[in-house]
Design a protein around this motif. Structure first.
Motif, PDB file in Angstrom:
ATOM      1  N   GLU A   4      30.606  -9.730  -6.200  1.00 26.20           N
ATOM      2  CA  GLU A   4      30.909  -8.367  -5.486  1.00 26.20           C
ATOM      3  C   GLU A   4      32.327  -8.466  -4.792  1.00 26.20           C
ATOM      4  O   GLU A   4      32.964  -9.340  -4.432  1.00 26.20           O
ATOM      5  N   ARG A   7      35.702  -6.002  -3.250  1.00 22.27           N
ATOM      6  CA  ARG A   7      35.771  -4.994  -2.195  1.00 22.27           C
ATOM      7  C   ARG A   7      37.318  -4.712  -2.088  1.00 22.27           C
ATOM      8  O   ARG A   7      38.345  -5.665  -1.868  1.00 22.27           O
ATOM      9  N   ASP A  52      40.971  -2.099   3.234  1.00 23.69           N
ATOM     10  CA  ASP A  52      40.962  -0.980   4.078  1.00 23.69           C
ATOM     11  C   ASP A  52      42.385  -0.384   4.280  1.00 23.69           C
ATOM     12  O   ASP A  52      43.260  -1.262   4.329  1.00 23.69           O
ATOM     13  N   LYS A  55      32.124 -13.288  -3.414  1.00 23.45           N
ATOM     14  CA  LYS A  55      32.659 -12.257  -2.896  1.00 23.45           C
ATOM     15  C   LYS A  55      34.276 -12.345  -2.880  1.00 23.45           C
ATOM     16  O   LYS A  55      34.816 -13.227  -2.327  1.00 23.45           O
ATOM     17  N   GLU A 114      37.795 -10.178  -1.891  1.00 22.05           N
ATOM     18  CA  GLU A 114      38.579  -8.890  -1.087  1.00 22.05           C
ATOM     19  C   GLU A 114      39.811  -8.865  -1.340  1.00 22.05           C
ATOM     20  O   GLU A 114      40.454  -9.850  -1.385  1.00 22.05           O
ATOM     21  N   ARG A 127      43.855  -5.922   3.507  1.00 25.44           N
ATOM     22  CA  ARG A 127      43.890  -4.487   4.040  1.00 25.44           C
ATOM     23  C   ARG A 127      45.459  -4.269   4.466  1.00 25.44           C
ATOM     24  O   ARG A 127      46.204  -5.038   4.561  1.00 25.44           O
ATOM     25  N   SER A 133      24.006   0.314  -6.467  1.00 26.60           N
ATOM     26  CA  SER A 133      23.896  -0.927  -5.863  1.00 26.60           C
ATOM     27  C   SER A 133      22.722  -1.138  -4.751  1.00 26.60           C
ATOM     28  O   SER A 133      22.477  -2.102  -4.295  1.00 26.60           O
ATOM     29  N   ALA A 187      37.793  -2.142  -8.095  1.00 28.73           N
ATOM     30  CA  ALA A 187      37.925  -1.634  -6.712  1.00 28.73           C
ATOM     31  C   ALA A 187      39.166  -0.908  -6.035  1.00 28.73           C
ATOM     32  O   ALA A 187      39.879  -1.877  -6.092  1.00 28.73           O
ATOM     33  N   GLU A 239      36.986   0.508  -1.614  1.00 27.20           N
ATOM     34  CA  GLU A 239      35.625   0.868  -2.536  1.00 27.20           C
ATOM     35  C   GLU A 239      34.997  -0.721  -2.539  1.00 27.20           C
ATOM     36  O   GLU A 239      35.667  -1.788  -2.427  1.00 27.20           O
ATOM     37  N   ARG A 240      33.821  -0.628  -2.739  1.00 30.61           N
ATOM     38  CA  ARG A 240      32.798  -1.840  -2.908  1.00 30.61           C
ATOM     39  C   ARG A 240      32.014  -1.673  -4.073  1.00 30.61           C
ATOM     40  O   ARG A 240      31.493  -0.697  -4.204  1.00 30.61           O
ATOM     41  N   SER A 241      32.113  -2.789  -4.956  1.00 31.70           N
ATOM     42  CA  SER A 241      31.315  -2.710  -6.219  1.00 31.70           C
ATOM     43  C   SER A 241      30.611  -4.086  -6.539  1.00 31.70           C
ATOM     44  O   SER A 241      31.199  -5.204  -6.247  1.00 31.70           O
TER      45      SER A 241
END
Length: 179
Positions: A9, A11, A14, A63, A65, A68, A101, A124, A154-156
């Protein structure tokens, strides 16, 4: 450990909030708005690297990420943009992204096939940073006392599959083994 399939996953980062600020200086009687814009969030890329040969990096950690964006500051200071996150996979990796998803068993569509060293695909995108109040000033709105929030990244759900040379070599050429 050799691993040729992985589900992860990802992300995007932000975006940062915009700032509400006003100039307050001793000899400036009517200082206007000077809130800066927020920084944009970082994006997540998957890149082919010939120094890796397996997807075992994604066996335990699922996960990922990006960073931000920072919030805007006064004196028209723009917030820092988030750093992009690059995930390295071996050449010959096929990248598939989940279409829905929300369901229990998502369906995947092919996003890219990373065959050569340096090929990369965006999986993402990061969110846009919000505008500060200096962005909204005009001749009719001289003292805006609001700013925008940053947009979420975006989250995928991503599925990685390594296409091996052995998958092709098992069958052989036509007519091989005939006497």
């Amino acid at each position: 450990m050799f691993l040729d399939e992985a589900s992860i996953e990802v992300r995007g980062g932000d975006g940062g909030r915009g700032c509400v600020g006003f100039r307050r200086e001793k000899y400036v009687p009517r200082g206007g708005p000077n809130g800066g814009d927020g920084g944009s969030g970082g994006s997540v890329f998957i890149q082919a690297d010939e120094n890796t040969d397996t997807l075992s990096d994604y066996a335990s950690r699922k996960k990922f990420e990006a960073e931000r964006g920072e919030h805007g500051l006064g004196q028209n200071c723009h917030g820092k943009n988030g750093e992009d996150r690059v995930l390295l996979v071996p050449p010959g990796t096929q990248v598939r992204i989940a279409d829905n998803s929300e369901s229990r068993k998502p369906t995947y569509s092919i996003l890219g096939d990373l065959t050569h060293h340096g090929d990369r695909v965006l999986v993402a995108a990061g969110g846009r940073g919000g505008y500060g109040n200096a962005h909204f000033k005009s001749s009719t709105r001289q003292k805006p006392d609001f700013a925008e929030l940053g947009e979420p990244g975006e989250r995928s759900l991503i599925e990685l599959e390594l296409n091996l040379v052995a998958d092709i070599g098992i069958i052989g050429y036509p007519g091989v083994g005939e006497a």
